[in-house]
Design a protein around this motif. Structure first.
Motif, PDB file in Angstrom:
ATOM      1  N   TRP A  36      45.930  36.109  37.032  1.00  0.00           N
ATOM      2  CA  TRP A  36      45.252  37.234  37.672  1.00  0.00           C
ATOM      3  C   TRP A  36      45.291  38.423  36.707  1.00  0.00           C
ATOM      4  O   TRP A  36      46.342  38.695  36.092  1.00  0.00           O
ATOM      5  N   TYR A  37      44.177  39.097  36.612  1.00  0.00           N
ATOM      6  CA  TYR A  37      44.071  40.348  35.875  1.00  0.00           C
ATOM      7  C   TYR A  37      43.509  41.399  36.822  1.00  0.00           C
ATOM      8  O   TYR A  37      42.947  41.081  37.880  1.00  0.00           O
ATOM      9  N   ARG A  45      41.171  46.372  31.301  1.00  0.00           N
ATOM     10  CA  ARG A  45      41.711  45.276  32.090  1.00  0.00           C
ATOM     11  C   ARG A  45      43.148  45.001  31.670  1.00  0.00           C
ATOM     12  O   ARG A  45      43.462  45.037  30.467  1.00  0.00           O
ATOM     13  N   GLU A  46      43.991  44.688  32.639  1.00  0.00           N
ATOM     14  CA  GLU A  46      45.398  44.401  32.357  1.00  0.00           C
ATOM     15  C   GLU A  46      45.827  43.131  33.074  1.00  0.00           C
ATOM     16  O   GLU A  46      45.355  42.808  34.171  1.00  0.00           O
ATOM     17  N   VAL A  93      39.709  46.308  40.276  1.00  0.00           N
ATOM     18  CA  VAL A  93      38.999  45.045  40.480  1.00  0.00           C
ATOM     19  C   VAL A  93      39.913  43.935  39.979  1.00  0.00           C
ATOM     20  O   VAL A  93      40.335  43.952  38.821  1.00  0.00           O
ATOM     21  N   TYR A  94      40.223  42.993  40.851  1.00  0.00           N
ATOM     22  CA  TYR A  94      41.123  41.892  40.524  1.00  0.00           C
ATOM     23  C   TYR A  94      40.309  40.636  40.233  1.00  0.00           C
ATOM     24  O   TYR A  94      39.450  40.245  41.034  1.00  0.00           O
ATOM     25  N   LYS A 104      34.097  37.069  38.897  1.00  0.00           N
ATOM     26  CA  LYS A 104      33.485  38.393  38.890  1.00  0.00           C
ATOM     27  C   LYS A 104      34.401  39.450  39.474  1.00  0.00           C
ATOM     28  O   LYS A 104      34.174  40.652  39.257  1.00  0.00           O
ATOM     29  N   GLY A 105      35.407  39.023  40.206  1.00  0.00           N
ATOM     30  CA  GLY A 105      36.392  39.958  40.715  1.00  0.00           C
ATOM     31  C   GLY A 105      36.176  40.382  42.151  1.00  0.00           C
ATOM     32  O   GLY A 105      35.093  40.223  42.713  1.00  0.00           O
ATOM     33  N   THR A 106      37.248  40.926  42.720  1.00  0.00           N
ATOM     34  CA  THR A 106      37.207  41.490  44.071  1.00  0.00           C
ATOM     35  C   THR A 106      37.896  42.842  44.031  1.00  0.00           C
ATOM     36  O   THR A 106      38.937  43.003  43.394  1.00  0.00           O
ATOM     37  N   LEU A 107      37.295  43.830  44.692  1.00  0.00           N
ATOM     38  CA  LEU A 107      37.768  45.206  44.592  1.00  0.00           C
ATOM     39  C   LEU A 107      38.848  45.486  45.635  1.00  0.00           C
ATOM     40  O   LEU A 107      38.669  45.208  46.825  1.00  0.00           O
ATOM     41  N   VAL A 108      39.938  46.035  45.161  1.00  0.00           N
ATOM     42  CA  VAL A 108      41.032  46.482  46.024  1.00  0.00           C
ATOM     43  C   VAL A 108      41.147  47.992  45.898  1.00  0.00           C
ATOM     44  O   VAL A 108      41.288  48.500  44.788  1.00  0.00           O
TER      45      VAL A 108
END
Length: 112
Positions: A36-37, A45-46, A93-94, A104-108
């Motif tokens: 997970w990033y 990005r981390e 965004v994870y 593509k990610g999901t926003l938290v």
């Protein structure tokens, strides 16, 4: 065709919890480590977490130790990130990753 599709993001208050999911397809999921990033707004990005192919070894970035947990279900081709005691600085965004593939990610968003 490799696909990684994240879900489970949303708006949560500080101290709250969320469980992210990454649905994988198009490759032998159980044979690869997963990561997970996250990318906070305006920042790079981390890396957040890694889990081995069998799920028995994992690592977390220090800022989430004791609050986040990475897990996987190889029977369902699913990767998870359980996030507890969320803080505003967890807003990002994870995305899930394996090899050279990215979702593509999901926003938290953590905000009161």
């Amino acid at each position: 065709q490799v696909q990684l599709v994240e879900s489970g993001g949303g708006l949560v208050q500080p101290g709250g919890s969320l469980r992210l999911s990454c649905a994988a397809s198009g490759f032998a999921f159980g044979s690869y480590g997963m990561r997970w990033y996250r990318q906070p707004p305006g920042l790079d990005r981390e890396w957040v977490a890694t889990i081995t192919d069998t799920g028995d070894i994992w690592n977390l970035t220090p800022s989430v130790v004791g609050r986040f947990r990475i897990s996987r279900d190889n029977a369902k081709n699913r990767l998870y990130l359980e996030m507890n005691n969320l803080k505003p600085e967890d807003t990002a965004v994870y995305s899930c990753n394996t090899q050279e593939y990215w979702g593509k990610g999901t926003l938290v968003i953590v905000s009161s």
